[in-house]
Design a protein around this motif. Structure first.
Motif, PDB file in Angstrom:
ATOM      1  N   MET A  48      -0.881 -25.583   7.677  1.00 32.65           N
ATOM      2  CA  MET A  48       0.073 -26.098   6.792  1.00 32.65           C
ATOM      3  C   MET A  48      -0.551 -25.574   5.511  1.00 32.65           C
ATOM      4  N   GLN A  49      -1.789 -25.879   5.231  1.00 31.38           N
ATOM      5  CA  GLN A  49      -2.267 -25.429   4.071  1.00 31.38           C
ATOM      6  C   GLN A  49      -2.167 -24.004   3.870  1.00 31.38           C
ATOM      7  N   GLN A  50      -2.596 -23.237   4.953  1.00 31.19           N
ATOM      8  CA  GLN A  50      -2.525 -22.115   4.693  1.00 31.19           C
ATOM      9  C   GLN A  50      -1.134 -21.519   4.380  1.00 31.19           C
ATOM     10  N   LYS A  51      -0.109 -22.082   4.886  1.00 28.90           N
ATOM     11  CA  LYS A  51       1.388 -21.590   4.749  1.00 28.90           C
ATOM     12  C   LYS A  51       1.432 -21.984   3.194  1.00 28.90           C
ATOM     13  N   GLU A  52       1.067 -23.111   2.571  1.00 23.02           N
ATOM     14  CA  GLU A  52       1.195 -23.443   1.483  1.00 23.02           C
ATOM     15  C   GLU A  52       0.557 -22.470   0.318  1.00 23.02           C
ATOM     16  N   ILE A  53      -0.788 -22.114   0.613  1.00 21.21           N
ATOM     17  CA  ILE A  53      -1.298 -21.377  -0.240  1.00 21.21           C
ATOM     18  C   ILE A  53      -0.699 -19.798  -0.018  1.00 21.21           C
ATOM     19  N   ILE A  54      -0.221 -19.396   0.968  1.00 25.33           N
ATOM     20  CA  ILE A  54       0.353 -18.321   1.196  1.00 25.33           C
ATOM     21  C   ILE A  54       1.764 -18.182  -0.002  1.00 25.33           C
ATOM     22  N   ALA A  55       2.407 -19.375   0.307  1.00 27.76           N
ATOM     23  CA  ALA A  55       3.763 -19.391  -0.414  1.00 27.76           C
ATOM     24  C   ALA A  55       3.553 -19.447  -1.822  1.00 27.76           C
ATOM     25  N   GLY A  56       2.380 -20.034  -2.323  1.00 25.96           N
ATOM     26  CA  GLY A  56       2.061 -20.186  -3.657  1.00 25.96           C
ATOM     27  C   GLY A  56       1.562 -18.830  -4.379  1.00 25.96           C
ATOM     28  N   ALA A  57       0.977 -18.147  -3.538  1.00 24.96           N
ATOM     29  CA  ALA A  57       0.216 -16.655  -3.825  1.00 24.96           C
ATOM     30  C   ALA A  57       1.609 -16.006  -4.151  1.00 24.96           C
ATOM     31  N   MET A  58       2.343 -16.006  -3.044  1.00 26.37           N
ATOM     32  CA  MET A  58       3.699 -15.236  -3.123  1.00 26.37           C
ATOM     33  C   MET A  58       4.427 -15.397  -4.586  1.00 26.37           C
ATOM     34  N   GLN A  59       4.506 -16.985  -4.737  1.00 28.13           N
ATOM     35  CA  GLN A  59       5.193 -17.123  -6.117  1.00 28.13           C
ATOM     36  C   GLN A  59       4.342 -16.612  -7.235  1.00 28.13           C
ATOM     37  N   GLU A  60       3.112 -16.589  -7.310  1.00 24.26           N
ATOM     38  CA  GLU A  60       2.476 -16.322  -8.412  1.00 24.26           C
ATOM     39  C   GLU A  60       2.351 -14.578  -8.383  1.00 24.26           C
ATOM     40  N   LYS A  61       2.462 -14.263  -7.394  1.00 28.96           N
ATOM     41  CA  LYS A  61       2.762 -12.709  -7.476  1.00 28.96           C
ATOM     42  C   LYS A  61       4.091 -12.219  -8.189  1.00 28.96           C
ATOM     43  N   GLN A  62       4.939 -12.800  -7.689  1.00 28.16           N
ATOM     44  CA  GLN A  62       6.498 -12.397  -8.253  1.00 28.16           C
ATOM     45  C   GLN A  62       6.166 -13.051  -9.911  1.00 28.16           C
ATOM     46  N   ARG A  63       5.525 -13.940 -10.138  1.00 28.80           N
ATOM     47  CA  ARG A  63       5.681 -14.528 -11.627  1.00 28.80           C
ATOM     48  C   ARG A  63       4.668 -13.376 -12.229  1.00 28.80           C
ATOM     49  N   ILE A  64       3.669 -13.029 -11.740  1.00 24.29           N
ATOM     50  CA  ILE A  64       2.938 -11.860 -12.349  1.00 24.29           C
ATOM     51  C   ILE A  64       3.756 -10.789 -12.701  1.00 24.29           C
ATOM     52  N   VAL A  65       4.334 -10.292 -11.526  1.00 22.85           N
ATOM     53  CA  VAL A  65       5.181  -8.966 -11.617  1.00 22.85           C
ATOM     54  C   VAL A  65       6.280  -9.073 -12.770  1.00 22.85           C
ATOM     55  N   GLN A  66       7.015 -10.372 -12.723  1.00 15.61           N
ATOM     56  CA  GLN A  66       7.794 -10.535 -13.562  1.00 15.61           C
ATOM     57  C   GLN A  66       7.517 -10.338 -15.174  1.00 15.61           C
ATOM     58  N   ALA A  67       6.201 -11.209 -15.397  1.00 12.04           N
ATOM     59  CA  ALA A  67       5.691 -11.121 -16.553  1.00 12.04           C
ATOM     60  C   ALA A  67       5.222  -9.697 -17.014  1.00 12.04           C
ATOM     61  N   ALA A  68       4.623  -9.125 -16.108  1.00  8.85           N
ATOM     62  CA  ALA A  68       4.435  -7.637 -16.373  1.00  8.85           C
ATOM     63  C   ALA A  68       5.472  -6.719 -16.830  1.00  8.85           C
ATOM     64  N   GLN A  69       6.707  -6.947 -16.082  1.00  9.22           N
ATOM     65  CA  GLN A  69       7.798  -6.029 -16.067  1.00  9.22           C
ATOM     66  C   GLN A  69       8.441  -6.525 -17.698  1.00  9.22           C
ATOM     67  N   ASP A  70       8.292  -7.817 -18.096  1.00 11.52           N
ATOM     68  CA  ASP A  70       9.254  -8.298 -19.261  1.00 11.52           C
ATOM     69  C   ASP A  70       8.236  -7.732 -20.212  1.00 11.52           C
ATOM     70  N   GLU A  71       6.727  -7.896 -20.160  1.00  8.06           N
ATOM     71  CA  GLU A  71       6.009  -7.274 -21.368  1.00  8.06           C
ATOM     72  C   GLU A  71       5.995  -5.875 -21.490  1.00  8.06           C
ATOM     73  N   ALA A  72       6.243  -5.207 -20.612  1.00  6.96           N
ATOM     74  CA  ALA A  72       6.521  -3.674 -20.322  1.00  6.96           C
ATOM     75  C   ALA A  72       7.836  -3.364 -21.076  1.00  6.96           C
TER      76      ALA A  72
END
Lengths: 161, 319
Positions: A74-98
């Motif tokens: 369960m923890q693993q799942k949570e961590i993976i889900a969190g990482a995915m979100q983080e990734k999307q957030r970072i990509v979004q932020a990078a795109q916005d900044e660009a």
């Protein structure tokens, strides 16, 4: 009948032998055997009990392990889900900044182009003015070759002032 | 057996049978094979020890001879026809010694096995069989019947059970070292019953004696005429008496029946070949059946004596 009257000799030997046998067996025979049997019985019962306890312990350990595994999954799942979100957030932020920086650059380029354009226009205007002045000078110079005319013009100009 | 048959031409069955179930001063194995046994006599002139072959065929030795008739028929008497104190090693006494030696060596041997192997190992084979028997008497007879404090009586019950069982079984073997009629002899069963009497009465609590001499019954039954105490008091002695007679009668009857069935062969010997042959078949079949039955009786009587003694002890302790 002598079958029903106990013979004293046999009675004597019987009492003696039975007494001796009883003494020997009651002292060194049966207590040892009975004690060993009882001890073994106890030992077997205890072994069974401890085996049962060990089994129960094993089962509980197994259940605990399974629970632990499930938790970890369960923890693993949570961590993976969190990482995915983080990734999307970072990509979004990078795109916005660009996007922002691109917009800024475009704006700056536009401004500098504007400035260049204005400067160029100003230069062109100055050039044109000086050219026009030169031309006007030349034209005026040709017409005022004689002094008389020069004086007349100067005077007129002074009067105009 | 054969000798008397030849002499008179007629078989004296009662003599054969009572000769076999009774005691004798020598061990008669077969015709011509007789083991003489030591005679130990304490008379007026002190102790005399000699072998029984000195007295055979009515001979006299040191003033003693075997009486032919009268109250002491078949016993050693002195010249005046009086009985000395006779502690001869007779057939039954020798059989008694054999039983005792067998019992001691078997039980002490089994105990030795446990001493050697400890209590963590389970025995197999003969020791395992003895363990099953001993555990059965200890738990299912002594503990079940007596309850609390049975450990004091367990060795006695085990001794008496194994003693009776061994004697019974040896008595069924027709040749030496068996064949004597030990538990079918009233002196032997009486001694067993006296030990039971001691075990029942001498270790009983006070409540037991109160229940005998002042039982819990309406007053007119115990005073002025002590009716119930008398009955209870007689009961104290009838219990071991019944033990004595039950064992004695059962084993003796078994021996008599087997001997009688065997005698059928000799009785019919004079009635022609066909009769004798057919009756021999019948006799052998019945003998086999009776021997199987006696094997069962050997166990049952040993068990009954033990469980009744255990119950009497239990009653004395829980009253």
């Amino acid at each position: 009948m002598n079958l029903l009257t106990p013979d004293p000799g046999l009675l004597f030997w019987m009492v003696l032998s039975f007494g001796v046998v009883f003494f020997l067996l009651a002292k060194w025979g049966f207590p040892v055997i009975v004690k060993a049997i009882n001890e073994r019985k106890e030992f077997i019962e205890m072994s069974l009990l401890s085996a049962k306890q060990a089994n129960e312990k094993l089962a509980s350990i197994q259940a605990e392990g399974e629970k632990l595994l499930a938790d970890a999954k369960m923890q693993q799942k949570e961590i993976i889900a969190g990482a995915m979100q983080e990734k999307q957030r970072i990509v979004q932020a990078a795109q916005d900044e660009a996007q922002t920086s691109a917009n800024q650059m475009i704006e700056e380029a536009r401004q500098s182009i504007q400035a260049e354009k204005e400067k160029a226009l100003r230069d062109v205007r100055n050039e044109v003015a000086s050219l026009a002045l030169d031309i006007a000078e030349k034209v005026i110079g040709e017409r005022m070759k004689d002094d008389a005319m020069q004086k007349e013009t100067i005077n007129r100009l002074i009067e105009q002032l | 057996m054969m000798a008397s048959e030849e002499k008179e031409g007629k078989v004296d069955i009662p003599e054969i049978i009572f000769g076999h179930i009774g005691d004798s001063y020598e061990w008669h194995i077969a015709e011509g094979a007789v083991i003489p046994l030591p005679c130990i006599l304490i008379g007026n002139e002190g102790m005399d020890v000699f072998m029984s072959d000195k007295l055979e065929h009515g001979k006299e030795y040191k003033g003693y001879h075997i009486a032919d008739e009268g109250d002491y028929e078949g016993k050693i008497v002195n010249a005046a026809g009086e009985r000395p104190f006779d502690i001869s090693i007779t057939k039954n006494v020798l059989e008694l010694f054999i039983v005792c030696i067998l019992l001691c060596s078997v039980v002490l041997g089994v105990a030795g096995w446990y001493r050697k192997h400890g209590s963590k190992k389970a025995p197999g084979g003969f020791v395992g069989m003895m363990e099953a028997v001993i555990d059965f008497i200890d738990k299912d007879v002594a503990k079940e019947s007596i309850g609390h404090g049975y450990e004091r009586f367990s060795p006695y019950l085990l001794t008496v059970f194994l003693f009776i069982l061994t004697s019974n079984l040896l008595g069924l073997i027709p040749v030496f070292p068996g064949g004597a009629n030990l538990t079918g002899n009233i002196a032997v069963t009486l001694t067993c019953a006296i030990t039971a009497f001691i075990a029942i009465n001498f270790f009983a609590p006070k409540a037991y004696y109160k229940s005998i001499f002042w039982p819990d019954v309406p007053i007119f039954l115990k005073a002025p005429l002590p009716i119930m105490p008398t009955i209870e008091f007689i009961g104290v002695f009838t219990k071991p008496f019944s033990l004595t007679v039950r064992l004695f009668a059962n084993i003796m009857a078994g021996h008599i029946i087997i001997l009688a069935l065997t005698s059928v062969v000799f009785v019919t010997a004079q009635m022609g070949t066909a009769m004798c042959a057919s009756m021999t078949v019948v006799s052998v079949l019945f003998c086999v059946f009776m021997n199987c039955l006696e094997l069962l009786v050997a166990f049952i009587q040993a068990y009954v004596f033990t469980i009744l003694t255990a119950n009497f002890i239990g009653l004395a302790h829980n009253e």
